[in-house]
Design a protein around this motif. Structure first.
Motif, PDB file in Angstrom:
ATOM      1  N   ILE A 299       0.837  -1.204   0.000  1.00 25.18           N
ATOM      2  CA  ILE A 299       0.000   0.000   0.000  1.00 25.18           C
ATOM      3  C   ILE A 299       0.868   1.248   0.000  1.00 25.18           C
ATOM      4  CG2 ILE A 299      -1.628   1.363   1.365  1.00 25.18           C
ATOM      5  CD1 ILE A 299      -2.851  -1.295   2.322  1.00 25.18           C
ATOM      6  N   VAL A 300       1.885   1.259   0.855  1.00 25.42           N
ATOM      7  CA  VAL A 300       2.772   2.422   0.962  1.00 25.42           C
ATOM      8  C   VAL A 300       3.522   2.658  -0.351  1.00 25.42           C
ATOM      9  CG1 VAL A 300       4.812   3.351   2.118  1.00 25.42           C
ATOM     10  CG2 VAL A 300       3.048   2.182   3.448  1.00 25.42           C
ATOM     11  N   ILE A 301       4.049   1.590  -0.938  1.00 23.18           N
ATOM     12  CA  ILE A 301       4.808   1.716  -2.192  1.00 23.18           C
ATOM     13  C   ILE A 301       3.928   2.281  -3.295  1.00 23.18           C
ATOM     14  CG2 ILE A 301       5.946   0.420  -4.036  1.00 23.18           C
ATOM     15  CD1 ILE A 301       6.994  -1.493  -1.901  1.00 23.18           C
ATOM     16  N   CYS A 302       2.712   1.751  -3.447  1.00 21.42           N
ATOM     17  CA  CYS A 302       1.801   2.213  -4.498  1.00 21.42           C
ATOM     18  C   CYS A 302       1.452   3.685  -4.330  1.00 21.42           C
ATOM     19  CB  CYS A 302       0.525   1.369  -4.507  1.00 21.42           C
ATOM     20  SG  CYS A 302       0.728  -0.318  -5.133  1.00 21.42           S
ATOM     21  N   VAL A 303       1.101   4.073  -3.114  1.00 18.62           N
ATOM     22  CA  VAL A 303       0.690   5.457  -2.848  1.00 18.62           C
ATOM     23  C   VAL A 303       1.859   6.426  -3.029  1.00 18.62           C
ATOM     24  CG1 VAL A 303      -0.144   7.047  -1.081  1.00 18.62           C
ATOM     25  CG2 VAL A 303      -1.197   4.791  -1.320  1.00 18.62           C
ATOM     26  N   VAL A 304       3.013   6.071  -2.465  1.00 13.69           N
ATOM     27  CA  VAL A 304       4.183   6.963  -2.537  1.00 13.69           C
ATOM     28  C   VAL A 304       4.670   7.108  -3.968  1.00 13.69           C
ATOM     29  CG1 VAL A 304       6.608   7.225  -1.879  1.00 13.69           C
ATOM     30  CG2 VAL A 304       4.915   6.544  -0.166  1.00 13.69           C
ATOM     31  N   LEU A 305       4.781   5.991  -4.682  1.00 14.81           N
ATOM     32  CA  LEU A 305       5.301   6.048  -6.048  1.00 14.81           C
ATOM     33  C   LEU A 305       4.362   6.813  -6.971  1.00 14.81           C
ATOM     34  CD1 LEU A 305       7.690   5.148  -7.753  1.00 14.81           C
ATOM     35  CD2 LEU A 305       6.449   3.040  -8.309  1.00 14.81           C
ATOM     36  N   ALA A 306       3.054   6.581  -6.827  1.00 13.28           N
ATOM     37  CA  ALA A 306       2.078   7.273  -7.678  1.00 13.28           C
ATOM     38  C   ALA A 306       2.100   8.777  -7.434  1.00 13.28           C
ATOM     39  CB  ALA A 306       0.687   6.716  -7.436  1.00 13.28           C
ATOM     40  N   ASN A 307       2.310   9.183  -6.171  1.00 15.25           N
ATOM     41  CA  ASN A 307       2.326  10.612  -5.861  1.00 15.25           C
ATOM     42  C   ASN A 307       3.672  11.255  -6.157  1.00 15.25           C
ATOM     43  OD1 ASN A 307      -0.275  11.625  -4.351  1.00 15.25           O
ATOM     44  ND2 ASN A 307       0.065   9.527  -3.648  1.00 15.25           N
ATOM     45  N   THR A 308       4.733  10.469  -6.094  1.00 20.61           N
ATOM     46  CA  THR A 308       6.077  11.017  -6.264  1.00 20.61           C
ATOM     47  C   THR A 308       6.436  11.222  -7.731  1.00 20.61           C
ATOM     48  OG1 THR A 308       6.837   9.950  -4.225  1.00 20.61           O
ATOM     49  CG2 THR A 308       8.524  10.650  -5.794  1.00 20.61           C
ATOM     50  N   LEU A 309       6.043  10.297  -8.590  1.00 20.41           N
ATOM     51  CA  LEU A 309       6.471  10.340  -9.985  1.00 20.41           C
ATOM     52  C   LEU A 309       6.030  11.632 -10.659  1.00 20.41           C
ATOM     53  CD1 LEU A 309       8.011   8.733 -12.092  1.00 20.41           C
ATOM     54  CD2 LEU A 309       5.862   7.626 -12.760  1.00 20.41           C
ATOM     55  N   ASN A 310       4.767  12.015 -10.457  1.00 18.71           N
ATOM     56  CA  ASN A 310       4.280  13.252 -11.068  1.00 18.71           C
ATOM     57  C   ASN A 310       5.006  14.463 -10.503  1.00 18.71           C
ATOM     58  OD1 ASN A 310       2.467  15.417 -12.029  1.00 18.71           O
ATOM     59  ND2 ASN A 310       1.131  13.720 -12.591  1.00 18.71           N
ATOM     60  N   SER A 311       5.268  14.435  -9.200  1.00 23.01           N
ATOM     61  CA  SER A 311       5.972  15.558  -8.568  1.00 23.01           C
ATOM     62  C   SER A 311       7.387  15.698  -9.119  1.00 23.01           C
ATOM     63  CB  SER A 311       6.027  15.353  -7.053  1.00 23.01           C
ATOM     64  OG  SER A 311       4.739  15.329  -6.501  1.00 23.01           O
ATOM     65  N   VAL A 312       8.042  14.583  -9.380  1.00 21.40           N
ATOM     66  CA  VAL A 312       9.392  14.607  -9.930  1.00 21.40           C
ATOM     67  C   VAL A 312       9.392  15.222 -11.328  1.00 21.40           C
ATOM     68  CG1 VAL A 312      11.283  13.155 -10.778  1.00 21.40           C
ATOM     69  CG2 VAL A 312      10.248  12.686  -8.551  1.00 21.40           C
ATOM     70  N   VAL A 313       8.395  14.860 -12.136  1.00 22.13           N
ATOM     71  CA  VAL A 313       8.287  15.412 -13.496  1.00 22.13           C
ATOM     72  C   VAL A 313       8.063  16.916 -13.445  1.00 22.13           C
ATOM     73  CG1 VAL A 313       6.849  15.475 -15.572  1.00 22.13           C
ATOM     74  CG2 VAL A 313       7.514  13.281 -14.594  1.00 22.13           C
ATOM     75  N   ILE A 314       7.167  17.363 -12.569  1.00 23.12           N
ATOM     76  CA  ILE A 314       6.907  18.798 -12.423  1.00 23.12           C
ATOM     77  C   ILE A 314       8.174  19.517 -11.962  1.00 23.12           C
ATOM     78  CG2 ILE A 314       5.637  20.530 -11.084  1.00 23.12           C
ATOM     79  CD1 ILE A 314       3.294  18.523 -10.991  1.00 23.12           C
ATOM     80  N   MET A 315       8.886  18.914 -11.029  1.00 19.58           N
ATOM     81  CA  MET A 315      10.100  19.522 -10.498  1.00 19.58           C
ATOM     82  C   MET A 315      11.171  19.682 -11.573  1.00 19.58           C
ATOM     83  SD  MET A 315      12.350  18.248  -7.228  1.00 19.58           S
ATOM     84  CE  MET A 315      10.815  17.913  -6.345  1.00 19.58           C
ATOM     85  N   GLN A 316      11.294  18.673 -12.451  1.00 17.65           N
ATOM     86  CA  GLN A 316      12.330  18.782 -13.482  1.00 17.65           C
ATOM     87  C   GLN A 316      11.992  19.879 -14.493  1.00 17.65           C
ATOM     88  OE1 GLN A 316      12.483  17.590 -16.989  1.00 17.65           O
ATOM     89  NE2 GLN A 316      10.259  17.292 -17.017  1.00 17.65           N
ATOM     90  N   TYR A 317      10.688  20.107 -14.747  1.00 15.55           N
ATOM     91  CA  TYR A 317      10.311  21.219 -15.623  1.00 15.55           C
ATOM     92  C   TYR A 317      10.601  22.553 -14.934  1.00 15.55           C
ATOM     93  CZ  TYR A 317       8.117  18.652 -19.442  1.00 15.55           C
ATOM     94  OH  TYR A 317       7.894  17.857 -20.549  1.00 15.55           O
ATOM     95  N   GLU A 318      10.351  22.632 -13.642  1.00 19.49           N
ATOM     96  CA  GLU A 318      10.659  23.858 -12.899  1.00 19.49           C
ATOM     97  C   GLU A 318      12.149  24.150 -12.936  1.00 19.49           C
ATOM     98  OE1 GLU A 318       7.181  24.049  -9.465  1.00 19.49           O
ATOM     99  OE2 GLU A 318       8.978  22.830  -9.110  1.00 19.49           O
ATOM    100  N   ASN A 319      12.959  23.111 -12.788  1.00 13.88           N
ATOM    101  CA  ASN A 319      14.410  23.290 -12.824  1.00 13.88           C
ATOM    102  C   ASN A 319      14.880  23.701 -14.215  1.00 13.88           C
ATOM    103  OD1 ASN A 319      14.680  22.594 -10.125  1.00 13.88           O
ATOM    104  ND2 ASN A 319      15.001  20.425 -10.550  1.00 13.88           N
TER     105      ASN A 319
END
Length: 237
Positions: A170-190
């Motif tokens: 449960i933790v892996i699914c929730v964390v990975l699903a929420n993190t991946l999009n945030s990482v993509v947004i962050m790389q565009y910001e950078n």
């Protein structure tokens, strides 16, 4: 926008009233489209539509897998096939390149691998499932609905079997699903050297669902949803 970003033009990210400042989660699909343009060197959307057609096929295949796991009945498999042949909405929708079709495909296959784990107990299935639902939510944030369903399924399985790995899953699914999009947004910001807003708060979508719309009751209406965000100076709180 994906083509512009590939060329190093991030002007469309700069405006506070711009599309991606309102809907930063759409950068997941934009990122994958950018990869497509970079790999193929083509801007032919017909290829993307063809990929959508494959997505429909994979979605229907996943539904048959789920059907088999649940009932293991040949007659129901045939009936399901006939019903899917009459389900023309996703077939027609395949011409609309917006992440929906592929998001559904990855999400439904995430459920398939979750069911494989439940049936076999082999843990690697849940790691595959977590990756698939993360990609599904990256393509279309609506896939979070499937993630919620997956968490509920795993929670019920946890109550029956009391395995620590179910909690880990449960933790892996929730964390990975929420993190991946945030990482993509962050790389565009950078890349653009800017800070995007959090976007239109989700409560705005709930507000739209509880109000009238010119299209249908509870349907998309910018005046009762995103407009509240912009009318309050893009202050999410």
């Amino acid at each position: 926008n994906a083509k512009l970003f590939l060329e190093g033009n991030y002007e469309n990210l700069m405006y506070i009233e711009g599309y991606f400042n309102k809907y930063p989660f759409q950068l997941g699909l934009t990122f994958l489209c950018e990869l497509y343009y970079k790999i193929t060197g083509s801007d032919d959307t017909l290829i993307l539509q063809a990929i959508n057609v494959l997505g429909v096929c994979f979605t229907f295949g996943a539904l048959q897998k789920i059907n088999r796991y649940l009932f293991d009945n040949d007659k129901l498999q045939i009936l399901t096939t006939i019903l899917m042949m009459g389900c023309i909405q996703p077939i027609i929708f395949s011409t609309f390149v917006y992440g929906n079709i592929l998001g559904y495909a990855f999400s439904i296959w995430a459920v398939v691998f979750e069911m494989r784990y439940i049936k076999s107990g082999k843990k690697y299935n849940m790691f595959i499932s977590a990756l698939l639902i993360a990609i599904g939510t990256l393509l279309k944030l609506n896939s979070m609905i499937v993630l919620v369903a997956m968490v509920i399924i795993m929670f019920v399985h946890l109550l029956k079997n009391r395995k620590i790995f179910d909690i880990v899953s449960i933790v892996i699914c929730v964390v990975l699903a929420n993190t991946l999009n945030s990482v993509v947004i962050m790389q565009y910001e950078n890349r653009a050297g800017i800070q995007l807003s959090d976007g239109v708060p989700k409560i705005c979508w709930l507000n739209m669902g509880l109000n009238e719309s010119p299209a249908a009751p509870g349907w998309y209406n910018p005046n009762t949803g995103p407009a509240f965000y912009s009318n309050n100076n893009y202050d999410g709180e």
